[in-house]
Design an enzyme around this catalytic site. Structure first.
Site, PDB file in Angstrom:
ATOM      1  N   HIS A   1       0.583  -1.166  -0.087  1.00  0.00           N
ATOM      2  CA  HIS A   1      -0.066  -0.079  -0.123  1.00  0.00           C
ATOM      3  C   HIS A   1       0.755   1.332  -0.019  1.00  0.00           C
ATOM      4  O   HIS A   1       0.640   2.014  -0.839  1.00  0.00           O
ATOM      5  CB  HIS A   1      -0.726   0.122   1.234  1.00  0.00           C
ATOM      6  N   GLU A   2       1.849   1.361   0.972  1.00  0.00           N
ATOM      7  CA  GLU A   2       2.599   2.631   1.136  1.00  0.00           C
ATOM      8  C   GLU A   2       3.295   2.748  -0.169  1.00  0.00           C
ATOM      9  O   GLU A   2       3.686   3.992  -0.563  1.00  0.00           O
ATOM     10  CB  GLU A   2       3.349   2.593   2.167  1.00  0.00           C
TER      11      GLU A   2
ATOM     12  N   HIS B   1       1.594   4.528  -2.974  1.00  0.00           N
ATOM     13  CA  HIS B   1       1.807   6.055  -2.784  1.00  0.00           C
ATOM     14  C   HIS B   1       2.899   6.465  -3.228  1.00  0.00           C
ATOM     15  O   HIS B   1       3.116   7.550  -4.027  1.00  0.00           O
ATOM     16  CB  HIS B   1       1.602   6.523  -1.230  1.00  0.00           C
TER      17      HIS B   1
ATOM     18  N   HIS C   1       3.243   6.482  -6.933  1.00  0.00           N
ATOM     19  CA  HIS C   1       2.366   7.798  -7.367  1.00  0.00           C
ATOM     20  C   HIS C   1       3.002   8.827  -7.642  1.00  0.00           C
ATOM     21  O   HIS C   1       3.231   9.507  -8.465  1.00  0.00           O
ATOM     22  CB  HIS C   1       1.108   7.542  -6.533  1.00  0.00           C
TER      23      HIS C   1
ATOM     24  N   GLU D   1      -6.296   7.551  -1.634  1.00  0.00           N
ATOM     25  CA  GLU D   1      -5.997   6.147  -1.167  1.00  0.00           C
ATOM     26  C   GLU D   1      -6.154   5.188  -2.243  1.00  0.00           C
ATOM     27  O   GLU D   1      -5.798   4.117  -2.468  1.00  0.00           O
ATOM     28  CB  GLU D   1      -6.713   5.788   0.131  1.00  0.00           C
TER      29      GLU D   1
ATOM     30  N   TYR E   1     -11.157   6.525   3.341  1.00  0.00           N
ATOM     31  CA  TYR E   1     -10.554   5.417   3.010  1.00  0.00           C
ATOM     32  C   TYR E   1     -11.509   4.410   2.437  1.00  0.00           C
ATOM     33  O   TYR E   1     -11.247   3.392   1.862  1.00  0.00           O
ATOM     34  CB  TYR E   1      -9.786   4.997   4.253  1.00  0.00           C
TER      35      TYR E   1
END
Length: 681
Positions: free
Chosen positions: A469-470, A473, A476, A498, A615
Site C-alpha cells: 500500500h505505502e 503512494h 504515485h 488512497e 479510506y
C-alpha cells in the site's frame, strides 16, 4: 530490484543531503517565512499584475521551495537526534504560522481575484488556469471577503489549530510508555516477538510500538494481559484527548466565521464527495449493509471463544471484548482455516519480499528500482534508511531508462520516529523553464520488526499488504509528471488519494503473485499452494467486523466535525462518543471501561479531519479499477501502462474523473466495492 546501474543514465539531480543541524533548520525555517513575505510584498507592489509577473514567479517559488521546506520538517519524523527533531517540529510550527498569515492577506487576494476574473480559460494552458483558479478559491475559502475583524479572528484560530495539531503529532512521535511483563504473563506470544523486547529487571519491556504491543494483544493467552495491554495502548496519550477537543471547538468557530453550518461543510466543499449528506449517506448505507454480517461474525466468534475457554477449563463469558478480537480472530484462522500467520511469516523475510514486490511494480509500470549500494552517508538521515533510484520506460516507450526520481525506505522502529506507516512526498516533480524536469523525492516510513542475529525481519501477511500500500503512494509520487509541483503525485483530493494504493493491495491476495513474493527464510522454498489457498480463502473471514471498525472511525470523525451549534459543542464528550461508537458500530465491548483511542487517531490532526471516510470512499474507485483492468491478469503490462498514464501521471493537474473514465471506459460504479465489502467474491 536492480543493483547495478551500468545500463542507466546518471540521474540528472543528486539525492538530497541530510546534514542539517538544529541551528540550520531554524535558520532555513526563518528564511522560508521571510522569502514568502517578500514574494507577496512584491506581488502587491506591481502596478499592472499579470499572469507573467505574478503567477509564474509564485509557481517557481512553490516548485523550488517544495523539497527544501519538506526536508527540514521531515526530521521530526525520522531523526535519531532529539534536538534536531525538536528543531524540526518548531520549524514546522513557525512556517505554518507564516503561511496562515500570508494566506490571509487581503491585498494579495485582490491581486489573484483580479487576475482570475479577467482570465480566459480557453486562452490559457489548462494546468496554469487550474493553478490560478485553485489559488483564488483557496484565498476566498480563507474568508478574505469577510470584514477585517472576522478575517483576523479566522487567522488567529487557524494558527492555534495548527499549533495544537503539531503538538498532537509531536506527542505521538515522542511517546515512551511501556509495561514490564514476565515470561509467564506473555504465554502464547511467539519467541520471535519476545526476542525483540528489551529485557529488564522483572522481565520483558513491552513498549507501545507496533512490533511490541500488537503481538501481545494478538497472541497472549491470558485475557487479563491482553486487556491490560489494549487499555494501556488506547490510553497512552491522554494529553492528546484535551488537544483534540480544543481543536474540534476551534474548527467549529472557524466554520461559523466562514459562513458554513459545520466544519465538514467547509472541508467537503473541496472534495470529490462535496457535501456531508453524500458522505453520511455513503457511510450509513454501508453500515446498514455490514451490521447484519458483523453480528453474525460476532456470534460465531463468541461461540468459538467459549469453546476455547472450556478447553482450558475456564468459565464461559457472555461478552466478546475488544481485547479478545485480535486473539480469537487469529485463533479462528488457525483452528478452522488452518491459517497460521506465524508460520506464514517465515515465508516473508523482509529483504526478499521487498525485492519481489519491487519486481511486480517494475513489470506492471515498466520501471526499474535500483538500490544504491553503499550510498554517501550524507544522503541518508539514518543508517536504517535505504536509497533507490527509479527509472521508467525500460522495455516500452521513450526515452529509454528515463530517471524518474529518488525513493527512500525506512522500515524499522526507533525512539522518536513516526510510529505508523506512511509515505512522505518530500519533493514534487515539475517542468523546468528549459523543458527539462525536476525529478521528485519521496519516502516510505514504516515500523516492521527488526532482524535479529539469527533471523531476518519476518513480515506478517498484513504487513506485506501495508508495505504494498505505502509503496503504491511512493510510486504515485515518482511516476507523476505535472508541470507544477502543486499538482504532483498524491496531491489529489483526500477522498481519492488512497485509491492507487488500495488498488495495489489486491496483488497480496492474488495466488500467483502472492506465491512469487514468498521464500522461506531458511530453505528459500516458496509457500505451498495449499497454504496460499487457505490464506486467500480467509480474506473475507470477519470482513464485516473489520469494515465496521473503519466505519466507527469514519463516523466518529464526522460526528466531531458536523456539530452545528454551540450548545452541543460545549457538551461534547469525546470519550463517551468514542466508546459509544465502538460498541454500537464496531460491536466490541470494554466491560464499561472508557478508553481514549481517539487520542492516538493522528488522522484527525493531520489533514484527514472530516476526511477519514475517504479510506472507504476511495475503495469504490480502487476496486472498480482492479476488477476492470487487472482481475483477469494482474501482471498485464498493457493495463499497467494505461493506468499509469491516465491515473498516476496527471496527479491533480486535471479532474480525477477524467482519468477514471479513461481507464474504466465508463463512469465508476460501486459493484466491485460492495462485492468485496460483503465478502461475496
Amino acid at each position: 530490484m536492480s543493483t547495478s546501474n551500468s545500463s542507466f543514465f546518471t540521474p540528472a539531480y543528486p539525492p538530497p543531503q541530510w546534514t542539517h543541524t538544529p541551528q540550520q533548520v531554524e535558520e532555513l525555517a526563518k528564511k522560508a517565512g521571510e522569502d514568502l513575505i517578500k514574494l507577496n510584498d512584491h506581488i502587491v507592489s506591481l502596478e499592472n499584475p499579470t499572469i507573467e509577473n505574478v503567477v509564474f514567479p509564485v509557481i517557481n517559488y512553490e516548485n523550488e521551495s517544495y523539497l527544501r521546506e519538506n526536508m527540514i520538517t521531515f526530521y521530526e519524523n525520522v531523526s535519531a537526534n532529539k534536538e534536531l527533531r525538536d528543531a524540526s517540529s518548531e520549524a514546522l510550527r513557525k512556517m505554518l504560522e507564516v503561511a496562515i498569515e500570508q494566506n490571509s492577506r487581503v491585498d494579495v487576494y485582490r491581486v489573484y481575484k483580479r487576475l482570475y476574473e479577467s482570465a480566459k480559460e480557453d486562452e490559457m494552458d489548462p494546468e496554469t488556469y487550474r493553478w490560478l483558479e485553485k489559488t483564488y478559491i483557496s484565498y476566498k475559502r480563507n474568508g478574505l471577503d469577510l470584514p477585517e475583524d472576522k478575517r483576523e479572528e479566522v487567522k488567529r484560530l487557524k494558527v492555534e489549530v495548527s499549533n495544537l495539531c503539531n503538538d498532537f503529532h509531536k506527542n505521538m512521535n515522542e511517546e515512551k510508555g511501556f509495561i514490564v511483563y514476565t515470561a509467564e504473563d506473555l504465554e502464547g506470544v511467539p519467541q520471535d516477538n519476545l526476542d525483540q523486547f528489551e529485557k529488564v529487571e522483572g522481565g520483558y519491556k513491552m513498549t507501545f510500538k507496533y512490533p511490541d504491543v500488537l503481538p501481545v494483544i494478538k497472541y497472549a493467552k491470558k485475557q487479563e494481559i491482553r486487556k491490560k495491554s489494549y487499555i494501556a495502548n488506547e490510553n497512552k496519550l491522554m494529553a492528546n484527548s484535551e488537544i483534540l477537543l480544543k481543536v474540534a471547538k476551534l474548527r467549529f468557530k472557524i466554520a461559523k466565521l466562514l459562513g458554513y453550518d459545520t466544519y465538514s461543510d467547509y472541508v467537503l466543499e473541496d472534495r470529490l464527495a462535496k457535501t456531508k449528506s453524500t458522505v453520511m449517506d455513503f457511510l450509513t448505507d454501508l453500515r446498514d449493509k455490514l451490521t447484519p454480517l458483523g453480528k453474525d461474525e460476532l456470534e460465531r466468534l463468541k461461540e468459538f471463544k467459549n469453546n476455547e475457554l472450556k478447553s482450558r477449563n475456564l468459565p464461559p463469558q457472555d461478552v466478546y471484548y475488544a481485547w479478545d478480537h485480535s486473539y480469537y480472530s487469529n485463533l479462528l484462522l488457525e483452528k478452522e482455516y488452518q491459517v497460521d500467520h506465524q508460520k506464514i511469516s517465515k515465508y516473508f523475510p523482509l529483504d526478499n519480499t521487498i525485492k519481489q514486490m519491487f519486481s511486480f511494480y517494475e513489470t506492471i509500470f515498466d520501471i526499474k528500482l535500483h538500490q544504491i549500494e553503499n550510498p554517501d552517508p550524507k544522503t541518508l538521515w539514518h543508517p536504517d534508511a535505504k536509497l533507490l533510484a527509479v527509472y521508467q520506460n525500460i522495455t516500452h516507450g521513450s526515452p529509454k531508462n528515463q530517471f524518474m526520481g529518488w525513493l527512500y525506505i525506512d522500515l524499522h522502529p526507533r525512539e522518536g520516529k513516526y510510529t505508523h506507516a506512511a509515505n512522505f512526498p518530500l519533493g514534487g516533480g515539475y517542468q523546468l523553464s528549459d523543458g527539462g524536469r525536476m525529478t521528485p523525492v519521496t519516502a516510505l516510513v514504516c515500523n516492521f520488526t527488526k532482524p535479529t542475529k539469527t533471523k531476518p525481519s519476518l513480515l506478517q501477511h498484513s504487513e506485506v499488504t501495508t508495505f504494498f500500500h505505502e509503496l503504491g503512494h511512493g510510486i504515485h509520487n515518482i511516476l507523476s509528471q505535472t508541470k507544477y509541483s502543486r499538482f504532483h503525485g498524491t496531491a489529489v483530493p483526500r477522498d481519492f488519494v488512497e485509491t492507487p494504493s488500495q488498488m495495489l493491495e489486491f496483488w497480496t491476495w492474488s495466488k500467483n503473485e502472492l506465491k512469487k513474493l514468498t521464500a522461506h527464510y531458511e530453505t528459500g522454498e516458496p509457500i505451498s499452494d495449499d497454504l496460499i489457498d487457505l490464506l486467500i480463502k480467509s480474506k473475507h473471514v470477519n470482513t464485516g467486523l473489520l469494515n465496521l471498525r473503519q466505519l466507527q472511525l469514519g463516523l466518529f470523525d464526522m460526528a466531531l466535525h458536523t456539530v452545528d451549534n454551540e450548545k452541543d459543542l460545549e457538551t461534547l464528550d469525546l470519550a463517551k462518543l468514542w466508546n459509544g461508537y465502538r460498541e454500537s458500530i464496531s460491536l466490541l465491548q470494554t466491560d464499561g471501561i472508557k478508553t481514549h483511542g481517539y487520542s492516538t487517531f493522528g488522522h484527525l490532526a493531520g489533514g484527514y479531519e472530516s476526511g477519514y471516510y475517504g479510506y472507504l470512499y476511495s475503495q469504490v474507485f480502487a476496486n472498480d479499477i482492479y476488477y476492470t483492468l487487472f482481475k483477469k491478469d494482474p501482471m498485464s503490462v498493457e493495463s499497467g501502462l494505461k493506468y499509469r498514464d491516465s491515473v498516476l501521471r496527471p496527479g491533480d493537474s486535471r479532474d480525477i474523473m477524467i482519468g477514471l473514465k479513461e481507464v474504466l471506459g465508463r463512469e465508476p460504479n460501486s459493484d466491485a466495492f460492495l462485492q468485496e465489502m460483503l465478502g461475496s467474491n
